[in-house]
Write a protein that holds these residues in place. Structure first.
Motif, mmCIF file in Angstrom:
data_model
loop_
_atom_site.group_PDB
_atom_site.id
_atom_site.type_symbol
_atom_site.label_atom_id
_atom_site.label_comp_id
_atom_site.label_asym_id
_atom_site.label_seq_id
_atom_site.Cartn_x
_atom_site.Cartn_y
_atom_site.Cartn_z
ATOM 1 N N GLN A 6 0.800 -1.237 0.069
ATOM 2 C CA GLN A 6 -0.013 -0.071 0.238
ATOM 3 C C GLN A 6 0.721 1.319 0.026
ATOM 4 O OE1 GLN A 6 -2.802 -1.729 3.247
ATOM 5 N NE2 GLN A 6 -3.798 0.185 2.479
ATOM 6 N N CYS A 23 -3.058 0.369 -3.809
ATOM 7 C CA CYS A 23 -3.012 -0.894 -3.300
ATOM 8 C C CYS A 23 -2.559 -1.843 -4.386
ATOM 9 C CB CYS A 23 -4.109 -1.447 -2.678
ATOM 10 S SG CYS A 23 -4.183 -3.148 -2.088
ATOM 11 N N VAL A 32 -9.915 -7.326 -4.273
ATOM 12 C CA VAL A 32 -9.288 -6.474 -3.281
ATOM 13 C C VAL A 32 -10.511 -5.936 -2.373
ATOM 14 C CG1 VAL A 32 -8.113 -4.078 -3.263
ATOM 15 C CG2 VAL A 32 -7.425 -5.742 -4.895
ATOM 16 N N TRP A 34 -11.110 -3.022 0.833
ATOM 17 C CA TRP A 34 -10.728 -1.814 1.489
ATOM 18 C C TRP A 34 -11.349 -1.826 2.909
ATOM 19 C CZ3 TRP A 34 -6.659 1.095 0.221
ATOM 20 C CH2 TRP A 34 -6.333 1.290 -1.008
ATOM 21 N N SER A 74 -5.649 -1.665 -7.227
ATOM 22 C CA SER A 74 -6.839 -0.784 -6.760
ATOM 23 C C SER A 74 -6.625 0.626 -6.066
ATOM 24 C CB SER A 74 -7.650 -1.492 -5.737
ATOM 25 O OG SER A 74 -8.720 -0.836 -5.355
ATOM 26 N N CYS A 91 -6.064 -2.482 2.989
ATOM 27 C CA CYS A 91 -6.363 -3.016 1.625
ATOM 28 C C CYS A 91 -5.965 -4.629 1.932
ATOM 29 C CB CYS A 91 -5.424 -2.494 0.493
ATOM 30 S SG CYS A 91 -5.514 -3.560 -0.985
ATOM 31 N N SER A 93 -6.155 -8.394 -0.186
ATOM 32 C CA SER A 93 -6.602 -9.128 -1.271
ATOM 33 C C SER A 93 -6.731 -10.898 -0.940
ATOM 34 C CB SER A 93 -5.192 -8.903 -2.059
ATOM 35 O OG SER A 93 -4.237 -9.867 -1.626
#
Lengths: 115, 110
Positions: A6, A23, A32, A34, A74, A91, A93
């Motif tokens: 990030q 990110c 992804v 958040w 993202s 973030c 994933s």
């Protein structure tokens, strides 16, 4: 194997400004999410992106928007910043939309301070 | 979002002792219950997780106990070590949208 990265790690903005956080997901991941983590609290889900589309959204106003790029990275955008937006933005994933296909990996976050 | 209530907010345990953290959830659609460990300045890291088809899962010193009828689950850390000092979050998930508890700050005294 790089994990979730990030940027920036820290930033300071003033009320009313706009911010963009970035990110890069863990290698092999295509989804992804958040999260916002206020000081001393648990993370709160903002939204999730898969195949460049927002798939799920938590209880956050339209000032919070995002984007996913073809390489799965993202961005999180927050407009008209308020003091209450000060938080750690995380973030995460994963592979696919469901925890059945794999766990969530979190980055170290972007610490946003709004003055 | 449906709430996940976590207790205690803070916990002090002697080295070698057992740390117990409890969580309760409301939404019966939740089907995945992970525990995350977070050190200062770091993002949360998955510690252990359970699905509602089993009542207990153990990985090393960490055990999750799950009570579906009571909608409660707990984390037990056996033989707690100073390196376990961190903030622990329970979470519940229905579709990869985690709902987190408020966190427990654990301190293990040497």
């Amino acid at each position: 194997d790089a994990g979730v990265t990030q940027s920036p790690t820290h930033l300071i903005k003033t009320r009313g400004q706009q911010v963009t956080l970035r990110c890069s997901p863990k290698s092999g991941h295509d989804t992804v999410s958040w999260y916002q983590q206020a000081l001393g609290q648990g993370p709160q889900f903002i939204f999730q992106y898969y195949e460049e589309e927002e798939r799920q959204r938590g209880n956050f106003p339209d000032r919070f928007s995002g984007h996913q790029f073809p390489n799965y990275s993202s961005e999180l955008n927050v407009n008209a910043l308020l003091l209450g937006d000060s938080a750690l933005y995380l973030c995460a994933s994963s592979l696919g939309l469901s925890t059945l296909t794999g766990e969530l990996f979190f980055g170290e976050g972007s610490r946003l301070t709004v003055l | 979002q449906q709430q996940v209530k976590q207790s205690p907010q803070s916990l002090i345990v002697q080295k070698g002792g057992i740390s117990i953290i409890n969580c309760a959830y409301e939404n019966t659609a939740f089907d995945y219950f992970p525990w995350y460990q977070q050190f200062p300045g770091k993002g949360p890291a998955l510690l252990i997780a359970i699905r509602p088809d089993v009542s207990e899962k153990k990985e090393g010193r960490f055990t999750i106990s799950f009570n579906k009828s009571a909608k409660q689950f707990s984390l037990h850390i056996m033989d707690s070590q100073p390196g376990d000092s961190a903030t622990y979050f329970c979470a519940s998930d229905a579709g990869n949208m985690l709902t987190f508890g408020g966190g427990t700050r654990l301190m293990v005294k040497p």
